[in-house]
Structures are given as C-alpha cells and as structure tokens.
Design a protein around this motif. Structure first.
Motif, mmCIF file in Angstrom:
data_model
loop_
_atom_site.group_PDB
_atom_site.id
_atom_site.type_symbol
_atom_site.label_atom_id
_atom_site.label_comp_id
_atom_site.label_asym_id
_atom_site.label_seq_id
_atom_site.Cartn_x
_atom_site.Cartn_y
_atom_site.Cartn_z
ATOM 1 N N LYS A 1 0.842 -1.200 0.000
ATOM 2 C CA LYS A 1 0.000 0.000 0.000
ATOM 3 C C LYS A 1 0.875 1.246 0.000
ATOM 4 C CE LYS A 1 -4.166 -1.997 1.965
ATOM 5 N NZ LYS A 1 -5.221 -1.867 2.991
ATOM 6 N N TYR B 1 3.093 5.816 2.404
ATOM 7 C CA TYR B 1 2.798 4.467 2.885
ATOM 8 C C TYR B 1 1.506 4.540 3.690
ATOM 9 C CZ TYR B 1 3.475 -0.049 5.236
ATOM 10 O OH TYR B 1 3.322 -1.332 5.706
ATOM 11 N N TYR B 2 0.511 3.772 3.274
ATOM 12 C CA TYR B 2 -0.811 3.812 3.899
ATOM 13 C C TYR B 2 -0.891 2.706 4.947
ATOM 14 C CZ TYR B 2 -2.010 7.039 0.173
ATOM 15 O OH TYR B 2 -2.031 8.130 -0.668
ATOM 16 N N PRO C 1 -4.648 4.631 6.646
ATOM 17 C CA PRO C 1 -4.883 3.419 5.849
ATOM 18 C C PRO C 1 -6.162 3.491 5.014
ATOM 19 C CG PRO C 1 -4.218 2.858 8.089
ATOM 20 C CD PRO C 1 -4.443 4.336 8.071
ATOM 21 N N TYR D 1 -6.197 4.958 1.286
ATOM 22 C CA TYR D 1 -5.500 4.289 0.182
ATOM 23 C C TYR D 1 -6.385 4.196 -1.058
ATOM 24 C CZ TYR D 1 -2.916 0.663 -2.360
ATOM 25 O OH TYR D 1 -2.229 -0.048 -3.317
ATOM 26 N N HIS D 2 -5.856 4.688 -2.174
ATOM 27 C CA HIS D 2 -6.512 4.663 -3.486
ATOM 28 C C HIS D 2 -7.831 5.439 -3.521
ATOM 29 C CE1 HIS D 2 -4.349 1.138 -5.743
ATOM 30 N NE2 HIS D 2 -3.550 2.164 -5.478
#
Length: 331
Positions: free
Chosen positions: A126, A140-141, A178, A181-182
């Motif tokens: 990730k 960095y997630y 987190p 992410y995306h």
C-alpha cells in the motif's frame, strides 16, 4: 439601366469572393486562452487541469501572471506546471519549451513507475510514489505504529539505496491514513498533487520525514506529527479533556481552559515517556492550551497562561502537565 444593376451585382459578388478567398489564406490569430493555444500549436497532445493556480496571488493577478497545471492527454498522471500570461505576445509560451517540459514529465512518470514496482517487490504494497526533478515522494498507507514505521524504513533504505545513483535527491516520506489508500492518489503521485489536493493531503497525512539522501543515517530518523491531520485532531481533543482535568486540580479556582482557541505545539525530539519504552525517536508532540483566570468582556482577550502536556503517539499517553506563562509555539 438594367445592365448597370447587373454590373453592380457582379461587382458585389466579386468583392465577396475576394474577401472569402483572403480569409482562407489569412494567418490564424493567436488564441486568447491557454486551451485554444495548446490545441492550435500542439494539437491533441495536452489537457489543462487547472488554468490558473495563482488565482489567490494578488500581485500575480495584477501583473497578469498565471500558472497552469497541464497533463499529457493520454495520461493525466503525467503533469507539469506552465507559466503563461494572457496579455503577453503568444501568451508568453514557446512550443519548444512545452515539449521539453512534457518529455521531462514523462521521464519522471517512468521513474515513478519503476520505483513503485521496486517497492512492491520489496513487499511494501500500500504505497504510492512520485519522482519530480530531484524530489522523491513516498506515501505508505498504514497505522503509524513502531512495527509499520520500521517496515517502511527498511524498505526505503533497501529500495532507495539500490535505485539512487547520484547525489542531490531529497526523499519525502509520509505515513498516511490506511483508509485513504486509493481514494485520491493511486500508485503514482502526480506532480500537481500537493497543490490541487492540499486539503486532502493535510487531512490524511499522519507522519512525515524528509531526508537529503546523501546524508541519510538509518539510526537517526525522527518522524514529525502532522498537527492539522484528522488523526491529530482526535488526540488533540483527548489531550484537551485531560488538560481540563489537570487544570481543575492544579490551577486557581475559576480558571478555565479556552476550548476552540488557538493552541500551540512543537515536536518533542526525545520524550521521557518514549525513552522509558526504549524508543527515543517515538513521534511525540507538546501541546499548549490557553486558559483564563476570570471571564473577560473582550472577545479576544489575552490568556493568563497555558496548560502544556506531552502526547506520545506509540503509547497514546498524555503526561508532563504544567502551567506556563508563554506556552509553546514552534514546530
């Protein structure tokens, strides 16, 4: 009389024909907007993502200076900034310069993609990467706990140590929420991201660290907490509650912490609580909350002092409370 009228009509038709013919051979004028200029001079190659990033710059507006964010029409992740002026000849643009910038952006995207693949091979999934000039951004997630920070660190040391061949690179590391992410950034961080998505970036970035790579030392990484993130707001609210409890026991009767007022903070490099846990580099922050001893009629009256405490990210402990006259105001 009839012949005279016919002659006039014929002359009019000839004049119209000449004007139409001249318009066909007349050189196209310079377009007055960026999109039209790019399409005329570099047809089908570019798209304008933002016409003027200097909209809030008063002096730039006064001078007619603009800065656009432009992307490859076939891949919007390939971006570069373009200075132009509506009042300048040819909008102040050069086809050769734009072609050079586009190729430079394409090269940066190729490097970003290569580096992203290297991080995947190193087991860091990730992650998002952006290489822009001599700046490398790596997101960095993950949760910002010691285990994930160490995992990120070792991957960066390994991958960047193999990838960087020349001095001069600055590496910007960011640990992100987190759940983000995306959502906005995909695998590649576009060049314009930190301007066009600045609000999102500030919300989602938990920790950050910048390194001039030639000076990198594995043992001296000190992460900074982003105090305007959503995560920071949560522990600031919790710290305020604990500071209120402390104030009720240790400040004169009637003292009141000012909720919602400007707080001060600075980074704690070697927090005592973290040293006791064996990690002198644990991300920690010292926070100051203003308080007043009596209610003032003035809406923006100066505080009588500050209650200061230290929040340690890894242990989530809030301690070292004390009353101060000035508080803390640096980072």
């Amino acid at each position: 009389m009839k012949n005279k009228k016919n002659m006039i009509v014929l002359l009019c038709l000839i004049s119209i024909g000449i004007l139409v013919l001249m318009s066909c051979f007349r050189k196209k004028g310079t377009p007055k907007n960026l999109e039209a200029w790019l399409e005329q001079n570099l047809p089908g190659q570019l798209q304008v993502l933002n016409t003027n990033l200097k909209m809030l710059d008063v002096m730039a507006q006064f001078k007619g200076e603009k800065q656009a964010l432009v992307a490859d029409r076939n891949n919007a992740e390939i971006q570069f900034f373009l200075d132009w002026s509506k009042d300048s000849s040819n909008l102040g643009l050069s086809t050769l310069h734009i072609e050079e910038q586009l190729e430079y952006a394409r090269e940066g995207h190729r490097k970003s993609t290569e580096l992203y693949q290297r991080f995947l091979s190193a087991g860091l999934e990730k992650v998002a990467v952006g290489v822009h000039h001599l700046n490398v951004f790596i997101q960095y997630y993950a949760e910002p706990n010691p285990e994930e920070r160490e995992r990120f660190k070792q991957a960066v040391l390994r991958v960047m140590g193999e990838w960087i061949k020349t001095d001069g690179y600055t590496v910007y590391l960011q640990i992100m929420e987190p759940s983000a992410y995306h959502t906005i950034v995909q695998n590649i961080i576009p060049n314009g991201h930190f301007i066009t998505e600045n609000g999102w970036q500030q919300d989602q970035e938990i920790l950050s660290l910048s390194i001039l790579w030639r000076d990198v030392k594995a043992e001296s990484w000190q992460w900074d907490i982003n105090m305007v993130s959503l995560r920071a707001q949560a522990f600031t609210d919790l710290s305020f509650e604990k500071a209120q409890e402390w104030a009720q026991k240790h400040l004169p009767k009637g003292a009141k912490l000012e909720e919602g007022k400007l707080i001060g903070f600075d980074i704690v490099k070697h927090p005592e609580d973290a040293r006791q846990k064996g990690d002198p580099h644990s991300p920690s922050i010292r926070i100051s909350f203003p308080y007043t001893l009596k209610k003032s009629k003035e809406e923006n009256a100066e505080p009588d002092g500050f209650v200061t405490c230290v929040y340690v990210l890894d242990t989530q402990q809030i301690s070292q409370f004390k009353a101060e006259k000035e508080g803390v105001w640096g980072q």
